[in-house]
Design a protein around this motif. Structure first.
Motif, PDB file in Angstrom:
ATOM      1  N   GLY A  69     -26.030  19.736   6.578  1.00 49.28           N
ATOM      2  CA  GLY A  69     -26.789  20.608   5.688  1.00 49.28           C
ATOM      3  C   GLY A  69     -27.232  21.880   6.383  1.00 49.28           C
ATOM      4  O   GLY A  69     -27.265  22.950   5.771  1.00 49.28           O
ATOM      5  N   ASP A  70     -27.581  21.781   7.674  1.00 49.91           N
ATOM      6  CA  ASP A  70     -27.976  22.968   8.435  1.00 49.91           C
ATOM      7  C   ASP A  70     -26.814  23.946   8.553  1.00 49.91           C
ATOM      8  O   ASP A  70     -26.993  25.152   8.454  1.00 49.91           O
ATOM      9  CB  ASP A  70     -28.472  22.589   9.819  1.00 49.91           C
ATOM     10  N   VAL A  71     -25.616  23.423   8.755  1.00 46.40           N
ATOM     11  CA  VAL A  71     -24.431  24.273   8.861  1.00 46.40           C
ATOM     12  C   VAL A  71     -24.224  25.012   7.541  1.00 46.40           C
ATOM     13  O   VAL A  71     -23.974  26.225   7.530  1.00 46.40           O
ATOM     14  CB  VAL A  71     -23.181  23.446   9.230  1.00 46.40           C
ATOM     15  N   LYS A  72     -24.346  24.312   6.440  1.00 45.63           N
ATOM     16  CA  LYS A  72     -24.167  24.944   5.133  1.00 45.63           C
ATOM     17  C   LYS A  72     -25.242  25.990   4.865  1.00 45.63           C
ATOM     18  O   LYS A  72     -24.947  27.074   4.358  1.00 45.63           O
ATOM     19  CB  LYS A  72     -24.165  23.897   4.014  1.00 45.63           C
ATOM     20  N   LEU A  73     -26.494  25.684   5.220  1.00 44.69           N
ATOM     21  CA  LEU A  73     -27.579  26.645   5.007  1.00 44.69           C
ATOM     22  C   LEU A  73     -27.415  27.866   5.905  1.00 44.69           C
ATOM     23  O   LEU A  73     -27.680  28.997   5.476  1.00 44.69           O
ATOM     24  CB  LEU A  73     -28.929  25.982   5.242  1.00 44.69           C
ATOM     25  N   ARG A  74     -26.973  27.662   7.131  1.00 43.53           N
ATOM     26  CA  ARG A  74     -26.731  28.789   8.026  1.00 43.53           C
ATOM     27  C   ARG A  74     -25.621  29.665   7.468  1.00 43.53           C
ATOM     28  O   ARG A  74     -25.747  30.893   7.421  1.00 43.53           O
ATOM     29  CB  ARG A  74     -26.358  28.299   9.424  1.00 43.53           C
ATOM     30  N   THR A  75     -24.545  29.045   7.005  1.00 43.77           N
ATOM     31  CA  THR A  75     -23.421  29.784   6.432  1.00 43.77           C
ATOM     32  C   THR A  75     -23.859  30.561   5.201  1.00 43.77           C
ATOM     33  O   THR A  75     -23.516  31.735   5.046  1.00 43.77           O
ATOM     34  CB  THR A  75     -22.265  28.825   6.082  1.00 43.77           C
ATOM     35  N   TRP A  76     -24.628  29.923   4.322  1.00 45.23           N
ATOM     36  CA  TRP A  76     -25.097  30.610   3.119  1.00 45.23           C
ATOM     37  C   TRP A  76     -26.006  31.781   3.500  1.00 45.23           C
ATOM     38  O   TRP A  76     -25.915  32.858   2.913  1.00 45.23           O
ATOM     39  CB  TRP A  76     -25.810  29.657   2.172  1.00 45.23           C
ATOM     40  N   GLU A  90     -36.114  35.185  -0.144  1.00 47.94           N
ATOM     41  CA  GLU A  90     -37.356  34.589   0.337  1.00 47.94           C
ATOM     42  C   GLU A  90     -37.139  33.135   0.740  1.00 47.94           C
ATOM     43  O   GLU A  90     -37.652  32.689   1.780  1.00 47.94           O
ATOM     44  CB  GLU A  90     -38.447  34.700  -0.722  1.00 47.94           C
ATOM     45  N   LEU A  91     -36.377  32.393  -0.038  1.00 46.69           N
ATOM     46  CA  LEU A  91     -36.079  31.001   0.300  1.00 46.69           C
ATOM     47  C   LEU A  91     -35.303  30.929   1.615  1.00 46.69           C
ATOM     48  O   LEU A  91     -35.651  30.138   2.507  1.00 46.69           O
ATOM     49  CB  LEU A  91     -35.290  30.332  -0.819  1.00 46.69           C
ATOM     50  N   LEU A  92     -34.273  31.746   1.758  1.00 45.56           N
ATOM     51  CA  LEU A  92     -33.488  31.731   2.988  1.00 45.56           C
ATOM     52  C   LEU A  92     -34.339  32.096   4.197  1.00 45.56           C
ATOM     53  O   LEU A  92     -34.190  31.503   5.273  1.00 45.56           O
ATOM     54  CB  LEU A  92     -32.293  32.680   2.867  1.00 45.56           C
ATOM     55  N   CYS A  93     -35.236  33.047   4.028  1.00 43.39           N
ATOM     56  CA  CYS A  93     -36.122  33.427   5.136  1.00 43.39           C
ATOM     57  C   CYS A  93     -37.076  32.292   5.497  1.00 43.39           C
ATOM     58  O   CYS A  93     -37.347  32.052   6.672  1.00 43.39           O
ATOM     59  CB  CYS A  93     -36.882  34.701   4.789  1.00 43.39           C
ATOM     60  N   ARG A  94     -37.566  31.565   4.484  1.00 41.47           N
ATOM     61  CA  ARG A  94     -38.479  30.441   4.756  1.00 41.47           C
ATOM     62  C   ARG A  94     -37.769  29.295   5.460  1.00 41.47           C
ATOM     63  O   ARG A  94     -38.291  28.721   6.410  1.00 41.47           O
ATOM     64  CB  ARG A  94     -39.123  29.947   3.462  1.00 41.47           C
ATOM     65  N   ILE A  95     -36.577  28.947   5.000  1.00 47.24           N
ATOM     66  CA  ILE A  95     -35.886  27.808   5.618  1.00 47.24           C
ATOM     67  C   ILE A  95     -35.343  28.142   6.997  1.00 47.24           C
ATOM     68  O   ILE A  95     -35.025  27.243   7.775  1.00 47.24           O
ATOM     69  CB  ILE A  95     -34.764  27.242   4.723  1.00 47.24           C
TER      70      ILE A  95
END
Length: 131
Positions: free
Chosen positions: A5-12, A46-51
């Motif tokens: 999930g971290d890989v996917k969030l980093r990619t997004w 904002e969500l991406l910055c928070r996570i």
């Protein structure tokens, strides 16, 4: 970084930052006929910055990356609520905050990937309700 999930969030995050870093004409071309609300873009950023805090703790981003993402989040937070109403295409043309966010996104990508010019994410197709 050990979570899929971290890989996917980093990619997004990287893909979305590529969209924010793109020249205005490229952003408008990416939008095409889509009517994307400014508030929706702002909420996603904002969500991406928070996570990114948690992603940094788990090694998906470096602390320097987090510094850049926080700067993007701060600048976005300075946008007046009234300026978040309406289509993002209109905001790109009229609100200088998006120029600042473009510059900050370029700095983030340059530090993270060595070049801010990255492929834009594939646009999400709207649901048609055809089943």
């Amino acid at each position: 970084m050990n979570h899929l999930g971290d890989v996917k969030l980093r990619t997004w995050t990287l893909r979305f930052m590529a969209l924010l870093a793109a020249d205005t004409q490229d952003q408008l071309a990416w939008l095409g006929e889509r009517e994307l609300e400014t508030e929706d873009v702002a909420e996603e950023v904002e969500l991406l910055c928070r996570i990114s805090e948690g992603l940094t703790e788990r090694g998906a981003f470096d602390p320097t990356d987090l510094h850049h993402l926080r700067a993007i989040g701060r600048r976005l937070g300075e946008i007046d609520a009234a300026c978040r109403i309406g289509l993002w295409a209109n905001a790109l043309a009229t609100d200088p905050a998006w120029d600042d966010i473009r510059s900050l996104s370029r700095t983030f990508l340059l530090a993270n990937l060595g070049d801010w010019r990255q492929p834009l994410p594939r646009p999400v197709r709207p649901e048609t309700g055809d089943g």
